[in-house]
Design a protein around this motif. Structure first.
Motif, PDB file in Angstrom:
ATOM      1  N   LEU A   1       2.035  -7.315  -6.024  1.00  0.00           N
ATOM      2  CA  LEU A   1       0.766  -6.651  -5.749  1.00  0.00           C
ATOM      3  C   LEU A   1       0.806  -5.726  -4.538  1.00  0.00           C
ATOM      4  N   ALA A   2       1.525  -6.087  -3.507  1.00  0.00           N
ATOM      5  CA  ALA A   2       1.306  -5.492  -2.185  1.00  0.00           C
ATOM      6  C   ALA A   2       2.072  -4.199  -1.940  1.00  0.00           C
ATOM      7  N   ASP A   3       1.460  -3.330  -1.135  1.00  0.00           N
ATOM      8  CA  ASP A   3       2.202  -2.262  -0.472  1.00  0.00           C
ATOM      9  C   ASP A   3       2.996  -2.863   0.687  1.00  0.00           C
ATOM     10  N   ARG A   4       2.295  -3.650   1.512  1.00  0.00           N
ATOM     11  CA  ARG A   4       2.949  -4.339   2.627  1.00  0.00           C
ATOM     12  C   ARG A   4       2.590  -5.820   2.597  1.00  0.00           C
ATOM     13  N   ILE A   5       3.484  -6.627   3.142  1.00  0.00           N
ATOM     14  CA  ILE A   5       3.266  -8.079   3.222  1.00  0.00           C
ATOM     15  C   ILE A   5       3.298  -8.494   4.681  1.00  0.00           C
ATOM     16  N   LEU A   6       2.217  -9.131   5.121  1.00  0.00           N
ATOM     17  CA  LEU A   6       2.137  -9.715   6.457  1.00  0.00           C
ATOM     18  C   LEU A   6       2.604 -11.163   6.366  1.00  0.00           C
TER      19      LEU A   6
ATOM     20  N   LEU B   1      -2.644  -5.829  13.361  1.00  0.00           N
ATOM     21  CA  LEU B   1      -2.386  -5.229  12.052  1.00  0.00           C
ATOM     22  C   LEU B   1      -3.291  -4.015  11.878  1.00  0.00           C
ATOM     23  N   THR B   2      -2.734  -2.923  11.378  1.00  0.00           N
ATOM     24  CA  THR B   2      -3.497  -1.726  11.038  1.00  0.00           C
ATOM     25  C   THR B   2      -3.399  -1.509   9.536  1.00  0.00           C
ATOM     26  N   ILE B   3      -4.537  -1.391   8.876  1.00  0.00           N
ATOM     27  CA  ILE B   3      -4.589  -1.239   7.420  1.00  0.00           C
ATOM     28  C   ILE B   3      -5.181   0.127   7.086  1.00  0.00           C
ATOM     29  N   HIS B   4      -4.466   0.892   6.271  1.00  0.00           N
ATOM     30  CA  HIS B   4      -4.906   2.235   5.927  1.00  0.00           C
ATOM     31  C   HIS B   4      -5.762   2.232   4.658  1.00  0.00           C
ATOM     32  N   LYS B   5      -6.510   3.280   4.488  1.00  0.00           N
ATOM     33  CA  LYS B   5      -7.410   3.431   3.346  1.00  0.00           C
ATOM     34  C   LYS B   5      -6.652   3.269   2.023  1.00  0.00           C
ATOM     35  N   ARG B   6      -7.193   2.437   1.135  1.00  0.00           N
ATOM     36  CA  ARG B   6      -6.684   2.161  -0.207  1.00  0.00           C
ATOM     37  C   ARG B   6      -5.315   1.477  -0.193  1.00  0.00           C
ATOM     38  N   GLU B   7      -4.961   0.901   0.917  1.00  0.00           N
ATOM     39  CA  GLU B   7      -3.719   0.135   0.978  1.00  0.00           C
ATOM     40  C   GLU B   7      -3.971  -1.266   0.437  1.00  0.00           C
ATOM     41  N   PHE B   8      -2.922  -1.877  -0.129  1.00  0.00           N
ATOM     42  CA  PHE B   8      -2.984  -3.255  -0.632  1.00  0.00           C
ATOM     43  C   PHE B   8      -2.056  -4.086   0.248  1.00  0.00           C
ATOM     44  N   VAL B   9      -2.633  -4.970   1.058  1.00  0.00           N
ATOM     45  CA  VAL B   9      -1.870  -5.808   1.976  1.00  0.00           C
ATOM     46  C   VAL B   9      -1.991  -7.268   1.554  1.00  0.00           C
TER      47      VAL B   9
ATOM     48  N   ILE C   1       6.175  -7.802   9.255  1.00  0.00           N
ATOM     49  CA  ILE C   1       5.375  -7.020   8.313  1.00  0.00           C
ATOM     50  C   ILE C   1       6.359  -6.232   7.468  1.00  0.00           C
ATOM     51  N   ILE C   2       6.355  -6.494   6.158  1.00  0.00           N
ATOM     52  CA  ILE C   2       7.368  -5.961   5.253  1.00  0.00           C
ATOM     53  C   ILE C   2       6.773  -4.862   4.380  1.00  0.00           C
ATOM     54  N   GLU C   3       7.450  -3.731   4.334  1.00  0.00           N
ATOM     55  CA  GLU C   3       7.101  -2.675   3.387  1.00  0.00           C
ATOM     56  C   GLU C   3       7.836  -2.983   2.075  1.00  0.00           C
TER      57      GLU C   3
END
Length: 302
Positions: free
Chosen positions: A227-232, A54-62, A244-246
């Protein structure tokens, strides 16, 4: 929900598509690279996690969801540095994570406040440990107390607070040290539905105003989508990435979106992933025998 004709959860509006394009241009804050975790038992080796990437970007909500036993809490503890991966690694800003550190704040489901300290003293604790003098720590703590709306309770003790108030204090205490990543392990799981909804809104407001990346574990599908930007999505036995869902819901979020076609389509897909129609439920089947009579003078209850 099955009778409704819903759109494809992968279809995004221009606004959502553009938001994800901007997120992907941000620096990478955290990487989970080939993480596996094994435990030994009397029955042999148990694989709790298998090849998680998993790669998480700055200020992302996963958000992370999955059936019980899929390794969600094990994964977040590895990311916090509280446990070590058997294989693979976690990297924060390119540096390997091998122990806890102030750049990662942690909020658990249980209320982990110090009961002998007031609200203000709980928030000051980490600041004092990191070198703030008393005056600076107190001034900083008051800012956080105002942000979470508990100025009237700054001298109150945890036993004098509601569950939602306690979690607001726990979040403020974690954020006061200005971590790059906030790791949250089912933080609202013990709250009633009304308080949980309020806390979700509080968290969204805090996240919009604070420079922090959020990694959030939940069992609640609505909460994850809201809440999420993406869901693992993890599956169990062993715990590995299923998808991994956008999330196709525009930001900023509001409760009215719970009834939109995009929200319902995403929830339906998540339900299908976690509870597939062809799943063998033999392990969960209750083998009941009749232990007492269940009929009365009126007759059978069925």
């Amino acid at each position: 929900m099955s009778d409704l004709i819903l759109p494809d959860y992968r279809v995004q509006t221009d606004a959502v598509r553009n938001r994800f394009a901007r997120i992907k241009k941000r620096p990478v804050t955290m990487e989970v690279k080939g993480v596996s975790k094994y435990f030994s038992s009397k029955h042999g080796t148990i694989t709790a996690l298998k090849d998680i990437n998993l790669t998480i970007h700055k200020r992302e909500f996963v958000c992370v969801i999955g059936p019980s036993g899929c390794g969600k809490s094990t994964l977040i503890r590895i990311m916090a540095g509280l446990e070590q991966a058997s294989e693979g690694e976690v990297r924060l800003d390119g540096k390997a994570v091998d122990k806890p550190g102030p750049e990662r704040g942690m909020v658990f489901q249980g209320y982990t406040l110090f009961p002998w300290l007031s609200v203000k003293q709980n928030i000051m604790f980490g600041l004092r440990e990191s070198g703030y003098n008393k005056g600076s720590a107190e001034a900083e703590a008051r800012q956080w107390i105002e942000l979470i709306g508990l100025s009237r309770f700054e001298n109150s003790y945890p036993h004098q607070l509601s569950g939602g108030m306690k979690q607001r204090v726990a979040i403020a205490r974690a954020l006061a040290n200005k971590p790059k990543v906030l790791l949250m392990d089912e933080p609202f799981g013990a709250l009633d539905a009304q308080t949980r909804s309020k806390m979700q809104s509080h968290l969204m407001e805090i996240w919009k105003n604070i420079d922090v990346t959020v990694f959030f574990i939940t069992h609640d599908l609505d909460e994850a989508i809201y809440l999420a930007d993406r869901i693992l999505v993890l599956k169990s036995n062993p715990g590995e990435v299923q998808e991994i869902i956008e999330v196709p819901i525009p930001q900023p979020r509001h409760p009215d979106q719970f009834l939109t076609a995009e929200f319902l389509a995403t929830k339906k897909h998540l339900e299908q992933l976690i509870h597939p129609a062809n799943q063998d439920d033999d392990e969960d089947h209750l083998n009941l025998i009749r232990m007492v009579p269940v009929n009365d003078d009126v007759g059978s209850v069925f």
